[in-house]
Enzyme design. Structure first.
Site, short mmCIF file in Angstrom:
data_model
loop_
_atom_site.label_atom_id
_atom_site.label_comp_id
_atom_site.label_asym_id
_atom_site.label_seq_id
_atom_site.Cartn_x
_atom_site.Cartn_y
_atom_site.Cartn_z
N ARG A 49 0.80 -1.23 0.00
CA ARG A 49 0.00 0.00 0.00
C ARG A 49 0.83 1.27 0.00
O ARG A 49 0.59 2.18 -0.79
CB ARG A 49 -0.90 0.06 1.24
CG ARG A 49 -2.21 -0.65 1.11
CD ARG A 49 -2.57 -1.27 2.42
NE ARG A 49 -1.59 -2.30 2.73
CZ ARG A 49 -1.70 -3.54 2.26
NH1 ARG A 49 -2.72 -3.91 1.57
NH2 ARG A 49 -0.75 -4.45 2.51
N THR A 50 1.78 1.36 0.92
CA THR A 50 2.44 2.65 1.11
C THR A 50 3.26 3.01 -0.12
O THR A 50 3.15 4.14 -0.64
CB THR A 50 3.33 2.61 2.37
OG1 THR A 50 2.56 2.06 3.44
CG2 THR A 50 3.80 4.01 2.75
N HIS B 63 4.62 5.70 11.62
CA HIS B 63 4.14 5.60 10.23
C HIS B 63 3.16 6.78 10.06
O HIS B 63 1.95 6.59 9.98
CB HIS B 63 3.46 4.26 10.03
CG HIS B 63 3.21 3.86 8.60
ND1 HIS B 63 3.35 4.73 7.53
CD2 HIS B 63 2.81 2.67 8.06
CE1 HIS B 63 3.05 4.09 6.42
NE2 HIS B 63 2.72 2.84 6.71
N LYS C 91 26.46 -3.02 -0.13
CA LYS C 91 27.92 -2.80 -0.24
C LYS C 91 28.42 -1.94 0.91
O LYS C 91 29.57 -1.51 0.90
CB LYS C 91 28.22 -2.09 -1.57
CG LYS C 91 27.75 -2.85 -2.79
CD LYS C 91 28.05 -2.02 -4.04
CE LYS C 91 27.05 -2.30 -5.13
NZ LYS C 91 27.06 -1.28 -6.18
N ARG D 48 11.01 3.98 3.63
CA ARG D 48 10.64 3.01 4.67
C ARG D 48 11.91 2.28 5.08
O ARG D 48 12.64 1.76 4.22
CB ARG D 48 9.60 2.01 4.16
CG ARG D 48 9.38 0.87 5.15
CD ARG D 48 8.18 0.03 4.83
NE ARG D 48 6.95 0.76 5.07
CZ ARG D 48 5.74 0.21 4.98
NH1 ARG D 48 5.61 -1.05 4.65
NH2 ARG D 48 4.66 0.94 5.21
#
Ligand code: CP
Length: 303
Positions: free
Chosen positions: A52-53, A131, A82, A103
């Site tokens: 969704r986000t 959130h 890396k 995120r």
């Protein structure tokens, strides 16, 4: 109204900003072509899974006439593998895009990114931290259903310890509305003391209660998934999982005008057999994410 530089945590939103954002979201919902950002680029940097986000941010930017660059599994497929620091990644991506939605698996990662970024950073979830854009769309959805939030009883159910969505929503509800909050969680997933202290400091009454009693009392029930991925020991997950469920057997407990939200994804806590009930509004809630995120991007880029 103070210009929004970044969107990192719920506490940064004052009432004027919220009201403006939600008005803009509703205008955009009515006419998606009204506000456009041609030539602007959104970078989505997702170090944790999302449906969704990430996709609603990307849809939001595309519907604003902008463009999107993306790394959907940045933990494995970006130069993170890396050894590149988050700070270096943000400095580089700032040269490729006008705004970043990130995120990350670490609490505070978005704040760190914002502290060195020359472009707006949006926290799309930082570990078990916050959130905030989910809380914004949650509040937008609740306000769409209730004329006045003052006096409402909101029950938050499930994994309240690792649940960043309930943390962010408590910050918004507790600051602006005289709601009553009920927490329903297995002891191992209880709401953290910092949120309880925040509610106390805002004189917001809260209680911990059993599921059936809470569901009978609540005007708004916010169900959440127990987040298996955040448990170090699976025996603790087993103690928390599968405790609460809205299904045909428990549906009769709900008030007639109650609403049930869920940030999704769901597991067993809401049975698909109740999706048809008009009180179940989690898909509408997910759709609202596009309008709210379009409005937020517009505010961050245009003021
Ligand atoms: N609600 C939410 O954050 O869903 P995703 O994890 O799919 O983005």
């Amino acid at each position: 109204m103070k210009k929004l530089e970044h969107a990192i945590e719920s506490q940064q939103f004052d009432k004027d900003t919220l009201d403006y954002l939600f008005r803009l979201a509703s205008e955009i919902k009515d006419d998606r072509t009204k506000y456009q950002l041609p030539g602007k680029i959104l970078a989505t940097l997702f170090y944790e899974p999302s449906t969704r986000t990430r996709l609603s941010f990307e849809s939001a930017m595309l519907q604003l006439g902008g463009q999107v660059i993306s790394t959907e599994n940045a933990k494995e497929f970006s130069s993170n593998t890396k050894g590149e620091s988050l700070e270096d990644t943000i400095k580089v991506v700032s040269g490729y895009a006008d705004i970043v939605a990130i995120r990350h698996f670490e609490i505070g990662a978005a704040k760190r990114a914002a502290s060195i970024s020359s472009i707006p950073i949006v926290n799309a979830g930082d570990g078990a931290g916050q959130h905030p854009t989910q809380a914004l769309l949650d509040l937008y959805t609740i306000q769409d259903h209730f004329e006045d939030l003052n006096g409402l009883t909101v029950a938050m159910v499930g994994d309240l310890k690792y649940g960043r969505t309930t943390r962010s929503l408590c910050y918004l509800l507790g600051r602006f509305f005289k709601v009553n909050i009920i927490f329903v969680a297995p002891p191992i997933c209880a709401m953290a003391d910092d949120i309880k202290a925040y509610l106390d400091s805002n004189s917001i009454p809260w209680k911990e209660m059993d599921f059936e009693h809470a569901v009978e009392l609540a005007d708004c029930i916010y169900m959440t998934r127990v987040q298996k991925e955040r448990f170090l020991h699976m025996e603790n997950y087993s103690k928390a999982a599968d405790k609460y469920r809205i299904d045909l057997d428990t549906l009769h407990l709900l008030k007639d005008n109650a609403i049930v939200l869920h940030p999704l994804p769901r597991e067993q806590e809401i049975s698909p057999e109740v999706d048809h009930d008009p009180r179940m509004i989690y898909f509408e809630q997910a759709q609202n994410g596009v309008w709210v995120r379009m409005a937020l991007i517009k505010m961050l880029l245009d003021g």
